[in-house]
Design a protein around this motif. Structure first.
Motif, PDB file in Angstrom:
ATOM      1  N   ILE A 140      35.962  31.345  51.999  1.00 60.32           N
ATOM      2  CA  ILE A 140      37.145  30.910  53.433  1.00 60.32           C
ATOM      3  C   ILE A 140      37.574  31.323  52.797  1.00 60.32           C
ATOM      4  O   ILE A 140      38.813  31.858  52.896  1.00 60.32           O
ATOM      5  N   ALA A 141      38.415  30.809  51.745  1.00 61.18           N
ATOM      6  CA  ALA A 141      39.500  30.930  50.841  1.00 61.18           C
ATOM      7  C   ALA A 141      39.462  32.341  50.531  1.00 61.18           C
ATOM      8  O   ALA A 141      40.815  32.500  50.152  1.00 61.18           O
ATOM      9  N   THR A 142      38.580  32.863  49.789  1.00 58.95           N
ATOM     10  CA  THR A 142      38.300  34.258  49.522  1.00 58.95           C
ATOM     11  C   THR A 142      38.499  35.294  50.313  1.00 58.95           C
ATOM     12  O   THR A 142      39.251  36.340  50.172  1.00 58.95           O
ATOM     13  N   GLU A 143      37.814  34.785  51.988  1.00 54.15           N
ATOM     14  CA  GLU A 143      37.968  35.493  52.668  1.00 54.15           C
ATOM     15  C   GLU A 143      39.967  35.461  53.241  1.00 54.15           C
ATOM     16  O   GLU A 143      40.063  36.665  53.897  1.00 54.15           O
ATOM     17  N   ARG A 144      40.424  34.647  53.156  1.00 53.26           N
ATOM     18  CA  ARG A 144      41.573  34.088  53.830  1.00 53.26           C
ATOM     19  C   ARG A 144      42.401  35.047  52.554  1.00 53.26           C
ATOM     20  O   ARG A 144      43.251  35.445  53.056  1.00 53.26           O
ATOM     21  N   ARG A 145      42.311  35.355  51.384  1.00 57.15           N
ATOM     22  CA  ARG A 145      43.095  36.287  50.732  1.00 57.15           C
ATOM     23  C   ARG A 145      43.388  37.551  51.276  1.00 57.15           C
ATOM     24  O   ARG A 145      44.103  38.089  51.290  1.00 57.15           O
ATOM     25  N   LEU A 146      41.865  37.833  51.701  1.00 56.59           N
ATOM     26  CA  LEU A 146      41.605  39.466  51.874  1.00 56.59           C
ATOM     27  C   LEU A 146      42.288  39.796  53.144  1.00 56.59           C
ATOM     28  O   LEU A 146      43.077  41.158  52.818  1.00 56.59           O
ATOM     29  N   ILE A 147      42.869  39.071  54.135  1.00 50.74           N
ATOM     30  CA  ILE A 147      43.170  39.074  54.969  1.00 50.74           C
ATOM     31  C   ILE A 147      44.752  39.270  55.122  1.00 50.74           C
ATOM     32  O   ILE A 147      45.344  39.687  55.599  1.00 50.74           O
ATOM     33  N   ASP A 148      45.135  38.327  54.387  1.00 53.18           N
ATOM     34  CA  ASP A 148      46.486  37.871  54.125  1.00 53.18           C
ATOM     35  C   ASP A 148      47.080  39.623  53.346  1.00 53.18           C
ATOM     36  O   ASP A 148      48.139  39.817  53.444  1.00 53.18           O
ATOM     37  N   ARG A 149      46.652  39.609  52.904  1.00 49.86           N
ATOM     38  CA  ARG A 149      46.500  41.276  51.701  1.00 49.86           C
ATOM     39  C   ARG A 149      47.093  42.616  52.791  1.00 49.86           C
ATOM     40  O   ARG A 149      47.916  43.513  52.627  1.00 49.86           O
ATOM     41  N   ALA A 151      53.888  41.928  50.060  1.00 50.03           N
ATOM     42  CA  ALA A 151      53.981  41.100  48.869  1.00 50.03           C
ATOM     43  C   ALA A 151      54.910  40.048  49.172  1.00 50.03           C
ATOM     44  O   ALA A 151      54.799  38.867  48.220  1.00 50.03           O
ATOM     45  N   ALA A 152      56.056  39.818  49.408  1.00 49.43           N
ATOM     46  CA  ALA A 152      57.115  39.278  49.455  1.00 49.43           C
ATOM     47  C   ALA A 152      56.363  37.982  49.931  1.00 49.43           C
ATOM     48  O   ALA A 152      56.817  36.584  49.350  1.00 49.43           O
ATOM     49  N   ALA A 153      55.695  37.656  51.634  1.00 51.51           N
ATOM     50  CA  ALA A 153      55.627  36.916  51.933  1.00 51.51           C
ATOM     51  C   ALA A 153      54.329  35.938  51.440  1.00 51.51           C
ATOM     52  O   ALA A 153      54.630  34.804  51.083  1.00 51.51           O
ATOM     53  N   ARG A 154      53.386  36.968  50.582  1.00 51.52           N
ATOM     54  CA  ARG A 154      52.374  36.432  49.961  1.00 51.52           C
ATOM     55  C   ARG A 154      53.502  35.459  48.764  1.00 51.52           C
ATOM     56  O   ARG A 154      52.714  34.488  48.339  1.00 51.52           O
ATOM     57  N   TYR A 155      54.151  35.909  48.572  1.00 51.42           N
ATOM     58  CA  TYR A 155      54.669  35.401  47.115  1.00 51.42           C
ATOM     59  C   TYR A 155      55.339  33.797  47.361  1.00 51.42           C
ATOM     60  O   TYR A 155      55.435  32.899  46.500  1.00 51.42           O
ATOM     61  N   HIS A 156      56.212  34.606  48.101  1.00 51.00           N
ATOM     62  CA  HIS A 156      56.502  32.661  48.639  1.00 51.00           C
ATOM     63  C   HIS A 156      55.958  31.888  48.887  1.00 51.00           C
ATOM     64  O   HIS A 156      56.140  30.424  48.860  1.00 51.00           O
ATOM     65  N   VAL A 182      52.607  29.142  34.862  1.00 49.51           N
ATOM     66  CA  VAL A 182      51.689  30.380  34.744  1.00 49.51           C
ATOM     67  C   VAL A 182      52.275  31.657  34.381  1.00 49.51           C
ATOM     68  O   VAL A 182      53.658  31.869  35.152  1.00 49.51           O
ATOM     69  N   ALA A 183      52.285  33.202  33.545  1.00 54.12           N
ATOM     70  CA  ALA A 183      52.855  34.154  33.027  1.00 54.12           C
ATOM     71  C   ALA A 183      53.276  34.439  34.621  1.00 54.12           C
ATOM     72  O   ALA A 183      52.022  34.422  35.237  1.00 54.12           O
ATOM     73  N   LEU A 184      54.360  35.131  35.100  1.00 59.55           N
ATOM     74  CA  LEU A 184      54.600  35.986  36.119  1.00 59.55           C
ATOM     75  C   LEU A 184      53.977  36.984  36.201  1.00 59.55           C
ATOM     76  O   LEU A 184      52.845  37.719  37.283  1.00 59.55           O
ATOM     77  N   LYS A 185      53.005  37.493  35.336  1.00 56.08           N
ATOM     78  CA  LYS A 185      52.339  39.064  34.632  1.00 56.08           C
ATOM     79  C   LYS A 185      51.155  38.764  35.821  1.00 56.08           C
ATOM     80  O   LYS A 185      50.273  39.446  36.396  1.00 56.08           O
ATOM     81  N   HIS A 186      49.881  37.546  35.293  1.00 54.28           N
ATOM     82  CA  HIS A 186      48.800  37.164  35.777  1.00 54.28           C
ATOM     83  C   HIS A 186      49.598  36.938  37.734  1.00 54.28           C
ATOM     84  O   HIS A 186      48.897  37.017  38.398  1.00 54.28           O
ATOM     85  N   ILE A 187      50.661  36.266  37.724  1.00 53.67           N
ATOM     86  CA  ILE A 187      51.028  36.022  39.179  1.00 53.67           C
ATOM     87  C   ILE A 187      50.752  37.361  39.800  1.00 53.67           C
ATOM     88  O   ILE A 187      50.479  37.468  41.493  1.00 53.67           O
ATOM     89  N   ALA A 188      51.678  37.937  39.270  1.00 53.50           N
ATOM     90  CA  ALA A 188      51.645  39.591  40.145  1.00 53.50           C
ATOM     91  C   ALA A 188      50.659  40.412  39.908  1.00 53.50           C
ATOM     92  O   ALA A 188      50.995  40.860  41.289  1.00 53.50           O
ATOM     93  N   SER A 189      49.881  40.437  38.934  1.00 52.48           N
ATOM     94  CA  SER A 189      48.295  40.810  39.590  1.00 52.48           C
ATOM     95  C   SER A 189      47.026  39.979  40.933  1.00 52.48           C
ATOM     96  O   SER A 189      46.979  40.771  41.181  1.00 52.48           O
ATOM     97  N   TYR A 190      47.751  38.936  40.387  1.00 55.53           N
ATOM     98  CA  TYR A 190      46.958  38.027  41.795  1.00 55.53           C
ATOM     99  C   TYR A 190      47.766  38.359  43.593  1.00 55.53           C
ATOM    100  O   TYR A 190      46.330  37.977  43.798  1.00 55.53           O
ATOM    101  N   LEU A 191      48.692  38.707  43.439  1.00 50.75           N
ATOM    102  CA  LEU A 191      49.588  38.751  44.741  1.00 50.75           C
ATOM    103  C   LEU A 191      49.224  40.631  44.968  1.00 50.75           C
ATOM    104  O   LEU A 191      49.109  40.692  45.999  1.00 50.75           O
ATOM    105  N   GLY A 192      48.402  41.251  43.722  1.00 50.07           N
ATOM    106  CA  GLY A 192      48.254  42.796  44.348  1.00 50.07           C
ATOM    107  C   GLY A 192      49.153  42.686  43.621  1.00 50.07           C
ATOM    108  O   GLY A 192      49.535  44.201  45.023  1.00 50.07           O
TER     109      GLY A 192
END
Lengths: 188, 188
Positions: free
Chosen positions: B132-141, B146-151, B164-174
């Motif tokens: 359910i967590a993974t599907e929610r992330r797919l739907i959030d995309r 991108a700004a809302a996902r970050y905040h 966590v390094a921002l480069k990792h967070i960037a790819s996590y957020l897509g």
DNA sequence: GGCAACATTTTACAAATGTTAAAAAATCAT
DNA sequence: ATGATTTTTTAACATTTGTAAAATGTTGCC
């Protein structure tokens, strides 16, 4: 009718005993194209297995409707939040063709989970398979361009490409319909 | 040490008997920051629970490394393909801080799944929660920029934003790191 | 402290995708 | 069949995000 299900890979791991226990609670239902069988914001009481037909799960946004899942025969189909958290769901599920489904009440299924080890592990496998498929889609979004996602989807799901409206496929792939049309056009 | 785990919500549903059965096979391990505990392309034999620390799962692409999952204490951590399909995985999992983990051999866990109904249902719940967590992330995309996902990520995971390094967070957020930097800059 | 390695931001430009609107094509219903 | 409705494509333009490279900031180590 329900015996057909026995051949689906999903069920083949069950022993005859467990299969009979499970199928005892299952009921065959048929609905015409266009029927919505799962509504968002409701706790939906059934777990379905699609025997024939095509279904899609979507979310109604403000300006858009996002399709995030398609099911073909053999697919399991349920309101995630109803099934997992016993709370109202976020997705609608609509039948895109006339369909035959087998359903079981969640209350019955949950009882079986507490009584039958094989069925509990069967339920675990269902969640695991959905999980790995969903994660793969999330990862594909990062590694593949929209065109690659479309062509792979078309190759892997020829039935869906043929029979599902492109507007639904567009949102499933994570692009607008205009972009999808451009991708398709670039091929000629 | 392992008794601490008993307080994690993940384990609180287990009866004392099942808890003892499960914990009998669990071993506490500690690794320094930077340790990779799951390697892609290997069948990894352990299932871990993160007791303290931060982990990330990533995939090595041609030009990029995509982080698609973060774990904090209480998270479960395993190679999806090893666990689900007994085949080599696609993800690496790296500890971003010194960490304490409890692990159990998959072979032992699978035996427990076949022997203990409560543990089988516990395993089912784990997969369902991840799903359910993974599907929610797919739907959030699809629904959020991108700004809302970050905040929202920053609001929900203050520890991760800090450490966590921002480069990792960037790819996590897509998004790329440049885009993330622009989003952050737009706030000042 | 100061250097080296690594992380983050900034800039300029390019490419991909989105938006809106309209035209064309396909589908549906009577 | 044919008119109405819906779907798909096309076009023009705007916006977002990506790419590459340089500048700045940070961290760790000797």
């Amino acid at each position: 009718m329900i015996e057909q299900l026995r051949d689906i890979p999903l069920f083949s791991a069950l022993s005859n005993d467990s299969w009979h226990e499970l199928s005892h609670y299952m009921v065959l239902v048929q609905y015409p194209k266009g029927t919505t069988i799962i509504y968002a914001d409701k706790v939906e009481p059934y777990f379905y297995i699609l025997q024939s037909g095509i279904a899609r799960a979507y979310i109604d946004g403000e300006n858009q409707q996002i399709t995030f899942w398609f099911g073909e025969s053999g697919a399991v189909l349920f309101s995630f939040n109803s099934y997992i958290n016993n709370s109202p769901g976020y997705e609608n599920i609509e039948l895109l063709t006339n369909s035959a489904l087998t359903r079981i009440k969640l209350t019955d299924l949950f009882l079986l989970y507490q009584q039958n080890l094989e069925i509990a592990n069967w339920g675990r496998k269902i969640a695991e398979q959905e999980l790995i498929a969903t994660e793969r889609r999330l990862i594909d979004r990062a590694f593949k361009g929209a065109a690659a996602r479309y062509h792979e989807f078309a190759a892997q799901s020829p039935e869906l490409i043929k029979r599902v409206a492109l507007k639904h496929i567009a949102s499933y792939l994570g692009v607008t319909q205009v972009t999808l049309s451009r991708i398709r056009g670039a091929y000629k």
